[in-house]
Design a protein around this motif. Structure first.
Motif, PDB file in Angstrom:
ATOM      1  N   VAL A  38       0.861  -1.173   0.000  1.00 24.26           N
ATOM      2  CA  VAL A  38       0.000   0.000   0.000  1.00 24.26           C
ATOM      3  C   VAL A  38       0.903   1.230   0.000  1.00 24.26           C
ATOM      4  CG1 VAL A  38      -0.205   0.120   2.529  1.00 24.26           C
ATOM      5  CG2 VAL A  38      -1.999   1.102   1.109  1.00 24.26           C
ATOM      6  N   ILE A  39       0.421   2.282  -0.630  1.00 25.47           N
ATOM      7  CA  ILE A  39       1.093   3.579  -0.539  1.00 25.47           C
ATOM      8  C   ILE A  39       0.059   4.570  -0.034  1.00 25.47           C
ATOM      9  CG2 ILE A  39       2.292   5.434  -1.755  1.00 25.47           C
ATOM     10  CD1 ILE A  39       3.271   3.331  -3.765  1.00 25.47           C
ATOM     11  N   GLN A  40       0.313   5.117   1.149  1.00 28.89           N
ATOM     12  CA  GLN A  40      -0.616   6.070   1.742  1.00 28.89           C
ATOM     13  C   GLN A  40      -0.058   7.479   1.630  1.00 28.89           C
ATOM     14  OE1 GLN A  40      -0.722   3.362   4.974  1.00 28.89           O
ATOM     15  NE2 GLN A  40      -2.961   3.260   5.030  1.00 28.89           N
ATOM     16  N   LEU A  47       3.871  16.916   3.926  1.00 27.02           N
ATOM     17  CA  LEU A  47       3.215  15.906   3.090  1.00 27.02           C
ATOM     18  C   LEU A  47       4.236  14.861   2.644  1.00 27.02           C
ATOM     19  CD1 LEU A  47       0.520  15.232   1.488  1.00 27.02           C
ATOM     20  CD2 LEU A  47       1.641  16.342  -0.436  1.00 27.02           C
ATOM     21  N   HIS A  48       3.857  13.588   2.733  1.00 28.14           N
ATOM     22  CA  HIS A  48       4.735  12.527   2.238  1.00 28.14           C
ATOM     23  C   HIS A  48       3.878  11.327   1.852  1.00 28.14           C
ATOM     24  CE1 HIS A  48       4.231  11.751   6.566  1.00 28.14           C
ATOM     25  NE2 HIS A  48       4.238  10.473   6.218  1.00 28.14           N
ATOM     26  N   TYR A  49       4.535  10.343   1.298  1.00 32.29           N
ATOM     27  CA  TYR A  49       3.871   9.096   0.921  1.00 32.29           C
ATOM     28  C   TYR A  49       4.511   7.982   1.727  1.00 32.29           C
ATOM     29  CZ  TYR A  49       1.998  11.695  -3.017  1.00 32.29           C
ATOM     30  OH  TYR A  49       1.341  12.614  -3.796  1.00 32.29           O
ATOM     31  N   GLU A  92      -7.755   4.874   6.243  1.00 32.60           N
ATOM     32  CA  GLU A  92      -7.875   6.163   5.573  1.00 32.60           C
ATOM     33  C   GLU A  92      -8.684   7.039   6.514  1.00 32.60           C
ATOM     34  OE1 GLU A  92      -8.347   6.561   1.139  1.00 32.60           O
ATOM     35  OE2 GLU A  92     -10.384   7.061   1.722  1.00 32.60           O
ATOM     36  N   GLY A  93      -8.206   8.210   6.807  1.00 37.71           N
ATOM     37  CA  GLY A  93      -8.937   9.061   7.741  1.00 37.71           C
ATOM     38  C   GLY A  93      -8.020  10.073   8.384  1.00 37.71           C
ATOM     39  N   ILE A  94      -8.430  10.490   9.581  1.00 37.49           N
ATOM     40  CA  ILE A  94      -7.699  11.565  10.249  1.00 37.49           C
ATOM     41  C   ILE A  94      -7.036  11.049  11.510  1.00 37.49           C
ATOM     42  CG2 ILE A  94      -7.944  13.777  11.427  1.00 37.49           C
ATOM     43  CD1 ILE A  94     -10.281  14.396   9.580  1.00 37.49           C
ATOM     44  N   THR A 104      -4.127  13.970   7.792  1.00 34.19           N
ATOM     45  CA  THR A 104      -5.046  13.159   6.998  1.00 34.19           C
ATOM     46  C   THR A 104      -4.281  12.094   6.215  1.00 34.19           C
ATOM     47  OG1 THR A 104      -6.376  15.152   6.773  1.00 34.19           O
ATOM     48  CG2 THR A 104      -6.940  13.317   5.343  1.00 34.19           C
ATOM     49  N   VAL A 105      -4.858  10.888   6.159  1.00 36.24           N
ATOM     50  CA  VAL A 105      -4.245   9.769   5.448  1.00 36.24           C
ATOM     51  C   VAL A 105      -5.192   9.288   4.348  1.00 36.24           C
ATOM     52  CG1 VAL A 105      -3.398   7.388   5.657  1.00 36.24           C
ATOM     53  CG2 VAL A 105      -2.975   9.013   7.513  1.00 36.24           C
ATOM     54  N   LEU A 106      -4.655   9.084   3.169  1.00 38.76           N
ATOM     55  CA  LEU A 106      -5.417   8.640   1.996  1.00 38.76           C
ATOM     56  C   LEU A 106      -4.712   7.421   1.406  1.00 38.76           C
ATOM     57  CD1 LEU A 106      -6.382  11.116  -0.870  1.00 38.76           C
ATOM     58  CD2 LEU A 106      -4.913   9.173  -1.365  1.00 38.76           C
ATOM     59  N   VAL A 107      -5.483   6.400   1.029  1.00 35.99           N
ATOM     60  CA  VAL A 107      -4.880   5.214   0.404  1.00 35.99           C
ATOM     61  C   VAL A 107      -4.648   5.535  -1.072  1.00 35.99           C
ATOM     62  CG1 VAL A 107      -5.138   2.757  -0.132  1.00 35.99           C
ATOM     63  CG2 VAL A 107      -5.960   3.648   2.058  1.00 35.99           C
TER      64      VAL A 107
END
Ligand code: MN
Length: 203
Positions: A38-40, A47-49, A92-94, A104-107
């Motif tokens: 996975v890359i979040q 900001l980073h991945y 995914e969420g806060i 905040t995290v996003l998949v």
């Protein structure tokens, strides 16, 4: 393998009464035989991945400030971080303000991967990471093809580089992080997640 709990550092950094991140209770292998990655995308202080690869029941993790590239000419700094539980792949969420990794995290991408070193040299992922030379073939929704993770430097100053391998999936013109910013889980952007989940938290 060390007998110590690989998720100790992960748990020590978090208070699971305050964050909706998983505590990593179950240590089950993923349902499919293939290992997951996975890359979040993580809007923390900067900001980073976060690149995570399933290895021996946990997610081995690296923070990649600029994110992955499809251009073999780009070397992307990858800073190792603590092992995460497998369930984290769906998070995914806060992460609440003031807490570890707040933001905040996003998949951003997800899928399965193959260890190329196992196929060519019978080297396990654990051994690859130990030796500082990892080669995986990603089968994601956005990223495909070979990626190398290479450790440079020694001791405490060591760093890793994430580099697209030169194969048929390499593309110098593609800009996946810029052109495809949304979640592969929910189609949402970071802003939409922040807005929606922020609203829920107030209820
Ligand atoms: Mn992160």
């Amino acid at each position: 393998m060390p007998s110590e709990d690989p998720l100790k550092a992960y748990r020590q950094k978090r208070d699971f009464r305050c964050t909706s991140e998983p505590s990593g209770g179950e240590r089950e292998a993923s349902a499919s035989k293939k290992s997951i990655f996975v890359i979040q995308k993580h809007a923390a202080r900067s900001l980073h991945y976060d690149l995570r690869l399933e290895v021996d029941g946990v997610l081995k993790s690296w923070a990649v400030p600029k994110g992955p590239s499809t251009d073999p000419g780009q070397r992307r700094l990858a800073i190792p971080t603590e092992d995460h539980p497998l369930e984290y792949a769906n998070f995914e969420g806060i992460i609440p303000e003031g807490k570890y990794g707040a933001g905040t995290v996003l998949v951003w991408d997800a899928g399965t991967y193959r260890n190329l070193k196992a196929e060519t040299e019978k080297i396990s992922m654990g051994q690859s990471i130990e030796s500082g030379m990892v080669e995986v073939w990603l089968e994601g929704k956005k990223l495909r093809g070979g990626y190398a993770l290479i450790r440079t430097g020694r001791g405490k100053d060591h760093r890793w580089l994430l580099i697209k391998m030169n194969d048929e999936e390499a593309d110098v013109r593609r800009d996946p992080t810029g052109a495809e910013p949304e979640s592969v889980l929910t189609g949402r952007t970071l802003e939409e997640i922040a807005e929606e989940e922020g609203d829920q938290r107030k209820d």
